[in-house]
Design a protein around this motif. Structure first.
Motif, mmCIF file in Angstrom:
data_model
loop_
_atom_site.group_PDB
_atom_site.id
_atom_site.type_symbol
_atom_site.label_atom_id
_atom_site.label_comp_id
_atom_site.label_asym_id
_atom_site.label_seq_id
_atom_site.Cartn_x
_atom_site.Cartn_y
_atom_site.Cartn_z
ATOM 1 N N PRO A 59 0.692 -1.333 0.137
ATOM 2 C CA PRO A 59 0.091 -0.042 0.015
ATOM 3 C C PRO A 59 0.969 1.239 -0.141
ATOM 4 N N GLU A 60 2.209 1.274 -0.217
ATOM 5 C CA GLU A 60 2.812 2.371 -0.394
ATOM 6 C C GLU A 60 2.588 2.929 -1.666
ATOM 7 N N MET A 61 2.940 4.236 -1.604
ATOM 8 C CA MET A 61 2.819 5.183 -3.097
ATOM 9 C C MET A 61 3.905 4.392 -4.163
ATOM 10 N N VAL A 62 3.248 4.285 -5.318
ATOM 11 C CA VAL A 62 3.937 3.404 -6.287
ATOM 12 C C VAL A 62 3.753 4.109 -7.394
ATOM 13 N N LYS A 63 3.826 5.276 -7.623
ATOM 14 C CA LYS A 63 3.778 6.023 -9.048
ATOM 15 C C LYS A 63 4.125 7.454 -8.822
ATOM 16 N N ARG A 64 4.555 7.916 -10.121
ATOM 17 C CA ARG A 64 4.758 9.269 -10.129
ATOM 18 C C ARG A 64 3.814 10.329 -9.463
ATOM 19 N N ARG A 65 4.149 11.090 -8.662
ATOM 20 C CA ARG A 65 3.325 11.888 -8.048
ATOM 21 C C ARG A 65 3.674 13.503 -7.763
ATOM 22 N N PRO A 66 3.003 14.414 -7.867
ATOM 23 C CA PRO A 66 3.545 15.692 -7.382
ATOM 24 C C PRO A 66 3.797 15.851 -5.845
#
Length: 128
Positions: free
Chosen positions: A11-18
């Motif tokens: 459930p960690e962040m797994v994409k490009r994000r601002p």
């Protein structure tokens, strides 16, 4: 922009994000900074560690919206190689343009308050 694609798993962040960098330069931590993720989607449910902020100028497509949401529960220490400036296209001479507007101190304060609430340190928000 922060690239969370490599080395992270759901459930960690797994994409490009601002993201917004919330840490100052720290001599003992060269090439690292602390970031808080932003989202164009309204959290459901909205928690104390979320807040909506208006960025001026607004983020370009595909993140363009009337406001972005601070995801104070998504605080990470990341290396600079994961970070990139937000690209705005090219100018008339073909040079790349980047979003370089610094955030005002009140918005940074709101973001830091969200991060403190997310890690159980909400009593410290009064000192910001």
């Amino acid at each position: 922009m922060c690239d969370f694609n490599t080395g992270f798993r759901v459930p960690e962040m797994v994409k490009r994000r601002p993201v917004v960098v919330i840490s100052p330069k720290i001599k003992a931590r060269p090439r690292l900074c602390t970031v808080v993720a932003l989202s164009t989607e309204k959290p459901d449910p909205i928690m104390a560690y979320h807040c909506r902020i208006d960025l001026q100028p607004a983020l370009p497509k595909p993140w363009q919206s009337k406001g972005v949401w601070v995801k104070g529960d998504m605080v990470n220490a990341v290396a600079f190689h994961r970070l990139d400036l937000i690209r705005l296209g090219k100018d008339s001479t073909g040079r790349r343009k980047y979003l370089l507007e610094p955030l005002n101190t009140e918005i940074i304060k709101q973001i830091r308050q969200c991060a403190l609430r997310a890690i159980g340190l909400s009593t410290l928000t009064k000192y910001l």
